[in-house]
Design an enzyme around this catalytic site. Structure first.
Site, short mmCIF file in Angstrom:
data_model
loop_
_atom_site.label_atom_id
_atom_site.label_comp_id
_atom_site.label_asym_id
_atom_site.label_seq_id
_atom_site.Cartn_x
_atom_site.Cartn_y
_atom_site.Cartn_z
N ARG A 128 0.70 -1.24 0.08
CA ARG A 128 -0.11 0.01 -0.08
C ARG A 128 0.83 1.42 0.04
O ARG A 128 0.56 2.38 0.76
CB ARG A 128 -1.06 -0.07 1.36
CG ARG A 128 -1.94 -1.21 1.22
CD ARG A 128 -2.93 -0.80 0.10
NE ARG A 128 -4.17 -1.92 0.34
CZ ARG A 128 -4.29 -3.24 -0.17
NH1 ARG A 128 -3.16 -3.65 -0.67
NH2 ARG A 128 -5.04 -3.93 0.14
N GLU A 135 -5.15 3.66 6.48
CA GLU A 135 -4.77 3.47 4.98
C GLU A 135 -5.13 4.53 4.25
O GLU A 135 -4.37 5.02 3.19
CB GLU A 135 -5.54 2.24 4.52
CG GLU A 135 -4.66 1.37 3.32
CD GLU A 135 -5.54 1.10 2.38
OE1 GLU A 135 -5.01 1.18 1.26
OE2 GLU A 135 -6.61 0.62 2.52
N SER A 165 -10.72 -0.54 3.52
CA SER A 165 -9.94 -0.86 4.60
C SER A 165 -9.59 0.39 5.44
O SER A 165 -8.90 1.08 4.49
CB SER A 165 -8.70 -1.59 4.42
OG SER A 165 -8.97 -2.94 3.88
N1 EPU Z 1 -10.47 -10.97 10.03
C1 EPU Z 1 -11.30 -11.08 11.40
N2 EPU Z 1 -12.28 -10.12 11.58
C2 EPU Z 1 -12.66 -9.20 10.67
C3 EPU Z 1 -11.98 -9.05 9.66
C4 EPU Z 1 -10.77 -9.86 9.41
O1 EPU Z 1 -11.19 -12.14 12.20
O2 EPU Z 1 -13.40 -8.51 11.22
C5 EPU Z 1 -9.52 -11.85 10.11
C6 EPU Z 1 -10.00 -12.98 8.75
O3 EPU Z 1 -10.69 -14.12 9.30
C7 EPU Z 1 -8.69 -13.31 8.33
C8 EPU Z 1 -7.73 -12.02 8.37
O4 EPU Z 1 -8.42 -11.24 9.40
O5 EPU Z 1 -8.20 -14.49 8.96
C9 EPU Z 1 -7.66 -11.25 7.30
O6 EPU Z 1 -8.81 -10.90 6.71
P1 EPU Z 1 -9.45 -10.58 5.13
O7 EPU Z 1 -8.69 -11.80 4.37
O8 EPU Z 1 -10.81 -10.26 4.87
O9 EPU Z 1 -8.37 -9.39 4.59
P2 EPU Z 1 -7.95 -8.12 5.39
O10 EPU Z 1 -6.24 -8.21 5.82
O11 EPU Z 1 -8.68 -7.67 6.37
C10 EPU Z 1 -6.75 -7.09 3.14
C11 EPU Z 1 -6.85 -5.89 2.34
C12 EPU Z 1 -8.17 -5.80 1.50
C13 EPU Z 1 -8.24 -7.04 0.70
C14 EPU Z 1 -8.21 -8.36 1.52
C15 EPU Z 1 -8.24 -9.49 0.52
C16 EPU Z 1 -5.34 -4.24 3.74
C17 EPU Z 1 -5.32 -3.12 4.35
N3 EPU Z 1 -6.77 -4.81 3.47
O12 EPU Z 1 -7.72 -6.97 4.00
O13 EPU Z 1 -8.16 -4.62 0.78
O14 EPU Z 1 -9.43 -6.77 -0.25
O15 EPU Z 1 -7.09 -8.15 2.41
O16 EPU Z 1 -6.88 -9.54 0.02
O17 EPU Z 1 -4.47 -4.87 3.01
C18 EPU Z 1 -8.44 -2.28 0.92
O18 EPU Z 1 -7.41 -1.91 0.87
O19 EPU Z 1 -9.33 -1.32 0.92
C19 EPU Z 1 -9.05 -3.46 1.08
C20 EPU Z 1 -10.33 -3.76 1.21
#
Ligand code: EPU
Length: 345
Positions: A169, A339, A243
């Site tokens: 990012r 972010e 995010s």
């Molecule tokens: N999780 C939870 N509770 C929550 C949210 C997440 O326990 O409320 C856990 C999930 O179960 C999983 C882990 O956290 O084990 C990661 O969650 P997820 O796969 O949903 O991805 P994220 O890390 O929360 C990132 C990006 C997203 C992108 C997704 C999928 C960042 C800041 N965010 O989210 O990007 O769509 O991975 O690749 O890196 C964005 O940048 O606006 C965005 C949506």
């Protein structure tokens, strides 16, 4: 008609509908030039008249102030075309093209490369700024170069992917080149050869459930859309900027320490003795999913997304976000950073 009138510069332009968080914002001047030449002219006029320049794309990753002085420019160029070299295909894409429409159009043509990045809101020109990423693919994996216009001169040049200094990012456009260039075109490397990247989360299971051995890029894009639609609020329905926090990087020693207390904590080892944690999980563990304070809340299905129910102001959102970050810090000793970009007045 004045010279700036000929350039399509509008006065006192309301940007509330132009940012997906729906933060109220009034731009002193606004232009959305639809050709590279017109954009260069707008930039040169702004420099001559010493107007501060703010650049805007789809407004899906910004925290806008109530008022923006000077001129706000949104590149409006909509062209894109392909150059084929056997299996390898280069897409040249103007900054004003909607990112998701491009993903779907290329996937529908059977081209591999950006199908995992479906349904990310915003314009193509903004994609390199934060090096958009999702489901195991980041823009820098497929980017060949970026065409820019220098804000000091209006001149055009190309930057290599290396010169963009991409990170998680992060890019040179947030650092040394912030406020110095406007991105006008991308060159993307695509392929007609199947190259599915299904390692992240439940993407592989989704594809397998559809019963196809080798999926098409369109099938992958559609699976990504389905996953995102389940977890992420549609900004057209509930204002948000995706995010709100970056996933924090901590030392692997710190991660090991936390894992002793929280063995189920999602963690992703990185180079150089660092580990990435899931900010959404940390916020969720603090019991904040669905929390609300005034006009703002933590999304009920994805704790990393803050939503705006309407009528709120930026300082209230920042206050809410800092309370969330403080709660996470008090519990885990991990610092969260926003972010979306804080745009200065
Ligand atoms: N999780 C939870 N509770 C929550 C949210 C997440 O326990 O409320 C856990 C999930 O179960 C999983 C882990 O956290 O084990 C990661 O969650 P997820 O796969 O949903 O991805 P994220 O890390 O929360 C990132 C990006 C997203 C992108 C997704 C999928 C960042 C800041 N965010 O989210 O990007 O769509 O991975 O690749 O890196 C964005 O940048 O606006 C965005 C949506």
């Amino acid at each position: 008609m004045s010279g700036s009138g000929l350039l399509g510069i509008q006065q006192s332009f309301d940007l509330t509908a132009a940012n997906t968080l729906r933060l109220p914002c009034k731009a002193e001047r606004y232009a959305a030039p639809s050709t590279l030449g017109a954009l260069q002219q707008v930039v040169r006029t702004a420099v001559d008249r010493q107007w501060a320049i703010t650049l805007l794309g789809g407004g899906s990753n910004v925290l806008l102030p109530a008022e923006l002085t000077g001129i706000t420019i949104r590149p409006g160029m909509q062209q894109w075309w392909l150059e084929r070299h056997g299996d390898a295909v280069i897409a040249y894409v103007s900054a004003g093209v909607n990112w998701h429409s491009l993903v779907m159009a290329l996937a529908a043509q059977g081209l591999w490369g950006i199908e995992n990045l479906a349904l990310i809101p915003g314009d193509c020109g903004a994609a390199p700024v934060q090096n958009i990423g999702a489901y195991g693919v980041e823009l820098n994996d497929v980017l060949l170069g970026v065409q820019v216009v220098e804000l000091s001169s209006g001149n055009v040049s190309w930057l290599s992917t290396e010169a963009c200094q991409f990170g998680y990012r992060d890019s040179v456009f947030k650092r040394a080149l912030a406020g110095k260039v406007v991105i006008t075109r991308l060159a993307l490397r695509l392929s007609t050869q199947p190259a599915p990247k299904l390692g992240y989360g439940d993407l592989a299971a989704r594809i397998a459930a559809r019963g196809t051995a080798v999926p098409s890029p369109l099938a992958v894009a559609q699976a990504v859309c389905a996953i995102r639609q389940e977890k992420l609020p549609d900004p057209q329905v509930l204002a948000n900027a995706g995010s709100f926090f970056k996933n924090p990087l901590v030392s692997s020693t710190k991660a090991a320490d936390l894992l002793q207390h929280y063995p189920d904590m999602p963690h992703f080892p990185q180079p150089e003795g660092q580990t990435k944690l899931a900010a959404g999980w940390l916020i969720d563990q603090c019991g904040l999913k669905g929390a609300r304070e005034g006009a703002f809340g933590v999304h009920a299905r994805q704790a990393l997304v803050l939503v705006h129910f309407g009528g709120g102001r930026r300082h209230e959102l920042l206050q809410f976000a800092s309370e969330i970050a403080q709660t996470v810090y008090d519990r885990f000793g991990v610092k969260l950073e926003p972010e979306p970009r804080l745009i200065q007045a």
